[in-house]
Design a protein around this motif. Structure first.
Motif, mmCIF file in Angstrom:
data_model
loop_
_atom_site.group_PDB
_atom_site.id
_atom_site.type_symbol
_atom_site.label_atom_id
_atom_site.label_comp_id
_atom_site.label_asym_id
_atom_site.label_seq_id
_atom_site.Cartn_x
_atom_site.Cartn_y
_atom_site.Cartn_z
ATOM 1 N N GLU A 58 0.829 -1.205 0.000
ATOM 2 C CA GLU A 58 0.000 0.000 0.000
ATOM 3 C C GLU A 58 0.863 1.255 0.000
ATOM 4 O OE1 GLU A 58 -2.559 -0.286 3.361
ATOM 5 O OE2 GLU A 58 -3.726 -1.949 2.531
ATOM 6 N N LEU A 59 1.930 1.254 0.794
ATOM 7 C CA LEU A 59 2.827 2.417 0.843
ATOM 8 C C LEU A 59 3.529 2.628 -0.501
ATOM 9 C CD1 LEU A 59 4.417 2.119 4.393
ATOM 10 C CD2 LEU A 59 2.751 3.791 3.602
ATOM 11 N N GLN A 60 3.917 1.544 -1.155
ATOM 12 C CA GLN A 60 4.541 1.663 -2.482
ATOM 13 C C GLN A 60 3.561 2.269 -3.474
ATOM 14 O OE1 GLN A 60 7.504 1.293 -3.616
ATOM 15 N NE2 GLN A 60 8.517 0.356 -1.878
ATOM 16 N N GLN A 61 2.303 1.827 -3.438
ATOM 17 C CA GLN A 61 1.281 2.349 -4.338
ATOM 18 C C GLN A 61 1.039 3.829 -4.057
ATOM 19 O OE1 GLN A 61 -2.472 0.392 -3.940
ATOM 20 N NE2 GLN A 61 -3.354 1.366 -5.747
ATOM 21 N N LEU A 62 0.971 4.211 -2.779
ATOM 22 C CA LEU A 62 0.777 5.608 -2.410
ATOM 23 C C LEU A 62 1.950 6.462 -2.880
ATOM 24 C CD1 LEU A 62 -0.930 7.696 -0.871
ATOM 25 C CD2 LEU A 62 0.371 7.078 1.185
ATOM 26 N N GLN A 63 3.163 5.936 -2.734
ATOM 27 C CA GLN A 63 4.351 6.662 -3.183
ATOM 28 C C GLN A 63 4.309 6.873 -4.697
ATOM 29 O OE1 GLN A 63 8.034 4.632 -2.401
ATOM 30 N NE2 GLN A 63 9.276 6.434 -2.842
ATOM 31 N N ASP A 64 3.926 5.860 -5.447
ATOM 32 C CA ASP A 64 3.820 5.993 -6.903
ATOM 33 C C ASP A 64 2.762 7.031 -7.291
ATOM 34 O OD1 ASP A 64 5.790 4.107 -7.202
ATOM 35 O OD2 ASP A 64 4.397 2.437 -7.553
ATOM 36 N N GLU A 65 1.625 7.038 -6.565
ATOM 37 C CA GLU A 65 0.581 8.017 -6.843
ATOM 38 C C GLU A 65 1.069 9.436 -6.579
ATOM 39 O OE1 GLU A 65 -2.817 6.974 -4.543
ATOM 40 O OE2 GLU A 65 -3.187 5.116 -5.651
#
Length: 173
Positions: A58-65
């Motif tokens: 989830e943190l990786q996805q948030l960082q990409d966003e």
């Protein structure tokens, strides 16, 4: 987890008492409890690991966003502020971390010994011959022997006492 009632547990305990015997039953119950405890700890560790991996994803996805959002804001700002021809030149790419390169060290030069004024100029060693002398290794200073330490001066009282003492090999008269 399992749907076992109290009456079923009582039947299992009575069968275990008959099969195992009253002498070994406490030892078997202790071993079974330890086994189930280990099993519960293992299951909880696996659950924690799965939750940790899910949070990381989830943190990786948030960082990409966030990165894509910042990139779009930067592109919009660059489109409105910068001239049209410089937009193509200034595309934002992730910066690479470049470590500074240290220049190679120069080898230490030997200190030249000054020529005495008393010697004639012809007696000085020509510089061409000096170039062929092997230079000492820089590590030579590290492994060179330390100069011999001077003996410490005895204190006046100890020196006077040493002067009054008779050597042990001479008989006292």
């Amino acid at each position: 987890m399992f749907d076992i009632s109290f009456s079923e547990l009582l039947v299992i305990a009575l069968v275990a008492l008959v099969v195992i015997g009253p002498e070994k039953l406490p030892k078997v119950a202790r071993t079974a409890g330890a086994f189930f405890g280990r099993m519960q700890r293992f299951v909880s560790q696996v659950k924690d690991e799965v939750n940790r991996e899910a949070r990381f994803a989830e943190l990786q996805q948030l960082q990409d966003e966030v990165k894509s959002g910042l990139q779009s804001v930067y592109d919009d700002a660059a489109q409105h502020i910068l001239p049209e021809n410089s937009i193509a030149e200034t595309s934002v790419q992730p910066e690479k971390v470049v470590e500074p390169v240290k220049p190679p060290r120069k080898p230490r030069q030997r200190k030249s010994t000054p020529v005495n004024d008393e010697q004639p100029a012809e007696a000085a060693v020509p510089s061409a011959l000096v170039a062929f002398e092997p230079a000492p290794a820089p590590q030579a200073e590290l492994f060179a022997e330390a100069p011999a330490a001077k003996p410490r001066q005895r204190r006046a009282r100890q020196a006077a006492k040493a002067a009054n003492d008779t050597p042990p090999n001479e008989p006292i008269l």
